[in-house]
Design a protein around this motif. Structure first.
Motif, PDB file in Angstrom:
ATOM      1  N   LEU A   1      -0.328 -43.813 -11.347  1.00 41.50           N
ATOM      2  CA  LEU A   1      -1.697 -43.527 -11.777  1.00 41.50           C
ATOM      3  C   LEU A   1      -2.673 -44.607 -11.295  1.00 41.50           C
ATOM      4  O   LEU A   1      -3.777 -44.302 -10.835  1.00 41.50           O
TER       5      LEU A   1
ATOM      6  N   THR B   1      -6.191 -44.683  -9.022  1.00 40.53           N
ATOM      7  CA  THR B   1      -7.499 -44.964  -9.626  1.00 40.53           C
ATOM      8  C   THR B   1      -8.195 -46.189  -9.031  1.00 40.53           C
ATOM      9  O   THR B   1      -9.423 -46.282  -9.075  1.00 40.53           O
TER      10      THR B   1
ATOM     11  N   VAL C   1      -9.329 -41.614 -13.874  1.00 37.68           N
ATOM     12  CA  VAL C   1      -8.048 -41.110 -14.387  1.00 37.68           C
ATOM     13  C   VAL C   1      -8.042 -39.579 -14.382  1.00 37.68           C
ATOM     14  O   VAL C   1      -7.054 -38.942 -13.996  1.00 37.68           O
ATOM     15  N   GLU C   2      -9.163 -39.006 -14.782  1.00 35.34           N
ATOM     16  CA  GLU C   2      -9.249 -37.541 -14.815  1.00 35.34           C
ATOM     17  C   GLU C   2      -9.052 -36.955 -13.402  1.00 35.34           C
ATOM     18  O   GLU C   2      -8.291 -35.996 -13.209  1.00 35.34           O
TER      19      GLU C   2
ATOM     20  N   ARG D   1      -5.399 -37.443 -12.231  1.00 32.86           N
ATOM     21  CA  ARG D   1      -4.452 -36.491 -12.839  1.00 32.86           C
ATOM     22  C   ARG D   1      -4.580 -35.110 -12.206  1.00 32.86           C
ATOM     23  O   ARG D   1      -3.578 -34.422 -11.991  1.00 32.86           O
TER      24      ARG D   1
ATOM     25  N   LEU E   1      -2.753 -35.377  -8.955  1.00 31.16           N
ATOM     26  CA  LEU E   1      -1.294 -35.437  -9.149  1.00 31.16           C
ATOM     27  C   LEU E   1      -0.748 -34.039  -9.442  1.00 31.16           C
ATOM     28  O   LEU E   1       0.312 -33.660  -8.943  1.00 31.16           O
ATOM     29  N   ALA E   2      -1.499 -33.281 -10.237  1.00 30.80           N
ATOM     30  CA  ALA E   2      -1.076 -31.909 -10.527  1.00 30.80           C
ATOM     31  C   ALA E   2      -1.060 -31.091  -9.238  1.00 30.80           C
ATOM     32  O   ALA E   2      -0.145 -30.298  -8.998  1.00 30.80           O
TER      33      ALA E   2
ATOM     34  N   ALA F   1       2.516 -34.342 -11.613  1.00 26.60           N
ATOM     35  CA  ALA F   1       1.748 -34.736 -12.800  1.00 26.60           C
ATOM     36  C   ALA F   1       2.589 -35.585 -13.752  1.00 26.60           C
ATOM     37  O   ALA F   1       2.075 -36.494 -14.399  1.00 26.60           O
ATOM     38  N   GLU F   2       3.886 -35.302 -13.808  1.00 28.32           N
ATOM     39  CA  GLU F   2       4.728 -35.981 -14.805  1.00 28.32           C
ATOM     40  C   GLU F   2       5.178 -37.372 -14.346  1.00 28.32           C
ATOM     41  O   GLU F   2       5.845 -38.077 -15.091  1.00 28.32           O
TER      42      GLU F   2
ATOM     43  N   GLU G   1       3.164 -40.003 -13.457  1.00 25.22           N
ATOM     44  CA  GLU G   1       2.054 -40.964 -13.362  1.00 25.22           C
ATOM     45  C   GLU G   1       2.423 -42.374 -13.790  1.00 25.22           C
ATOM     46  O   GLU G   1       1.785 -43.329 -13.366  1.00 25.22           O
TER      47      GLU G   1
ATOM     48  N   SER H   1      -8.079 -38.321  -4.106  1.00 23.82           N
ATOM     49  CA  SER H   1      -8.827 -38.813  -5.270  1.00 23.82           C
ATOM     50  C   SER H   1     -10.133 -39.489  -4.876  1.00 23.82           C
ATOM     51  O   SER H   1     -11.009 -39.697  -5.718  1.00 23.82           O
TER      52      SER H   1
END
Ligand code: ADP
Ligand code: MG
Length: 251
Positions: A106, A110, A125-126, A129, A132-133, A138-139, A141, A163
């Motif tokens: 994560l 960022t 972060v939003e 995520r 990542l999805a 996603a899992e 991070e 990002s």
């Protein structure tokens, strides 16, 4: 950060008579080519033909010796161009994933958002995520890069580049360092990106990807573009002997 005024009607990438020397070694010998917005250009060619150098000139990781490059109408080769602003619009993914090993996934996604884009932590972060999805991780991070497979690390590197909300993405042999069974997942992420309309320039040896996803295929040899065109056409019916000879070795 100084904003750059983008010309909405200009091609995503426009390379004009690009030359590059390393010392006496002439590596790019007059490259002209364009990448249309929303299109995928694949670049193939033997090792040492200048593919990486070309890609790196586009975001000025290498300094062109002469010639011009425009990204969305902005002259990249202008000595006064704002490099941080330029580079924040161009995502780059390398063969070696270049994740920060001491940072969790994560935080890898960022840090530049906060430092370069000046986003708040919660906004960064939003966005991280969501990306990542998008790459199916996603899992993970809270994982450190060393605990992920090469294919997962490369998908994280893609999510990190995304990002930054780039307008275009450059890929330099993104699957070449991967074990064969991990290549498909990375290519699938790149296919999804292409169907989302991302402009992409991809140096690759994956001819299946080039045929399926590419709008344009460029064959380079010895610092020149020998041939380019519709990937299906170039792969099925190359017009030049050098292209034929290269393809006979890789297909
Ligand atoms: P490709 O990506 O097609 O394999 P490169 O663009 O990496 O080709 O390299 C083209 C040529 O430029 C090679 O001869 C390589 O040795 C040379 N080259 C690339 N980067 C540098 C550098 N930083 N300094 C000196 N020579 C370089
Ligand atoms: Mg290379």
């Amino acid at each position: 950060m100084t904003e750059i005024t983008v010309d909405e009607t200009a091609p995503a990438i426009d390379v004009q008579d690009l030359h590059k020397y390393f010392g006496d070694n002439q590596v790019l010998k007059g490259i002209d080519f364009r990448v249309a917005r929303g299109s995928v250009a694949c670049v193939i060619g033997p090792s040492g033909s200048g593919k990486s150098t070309l890609l790196r000139c586009v975001n000025r990781l290498e300094e062109p010796t002469s010639g011009k490059i425009f990204v969305e109408g902005v002259e990249v080769t202008d000595p006064d161009v704002h490099l941080d602003a330029l580079r924040s619009r161009i995502g780059m993914v390398f063969q070696q994933f270049n994740l920060f090993p001491h940072l969790k996934v994560l935080d890898n996604l960022t840090i530049a958002q906060m430092r370069v884009k000046k986003r708040s932590r919660s906004e960064a972060v939003e966005i991280a995520r969501a990306n990542l999805a998008k790459v199916g991780l996603a899992e993970r991070e809270d994982a450190y890069p060393a605990h992920l497979s090469g294919g997962q690390q490369q998908r994280i590197a893609i999510a990190r580049a995304l990002s930054m909300s780039p307008d275009l993405m450059l890929f330099d042999e993104p699957t070449s360092a991967l074990d064969p069974e991990l290549v498909g997942d990375v290519l699938d992420v790149m296919k999804d990106l292409a169907s989302d309309g991302m402009t992409m320039m991809v140096v690759t040896h994956e001819m299946g990807f080039a045929r399926e996803v590419g709008d344009n295929l460029v064959f380079m040899d010895g610092g020149v573009i020998v041939e380019e065109g519709d990937p299906k056409q170039v792969l099925a019916d190359p017009q030049h002997e050098r292209t034929r000879s290269f393809l006979s070795k890789v297909l």
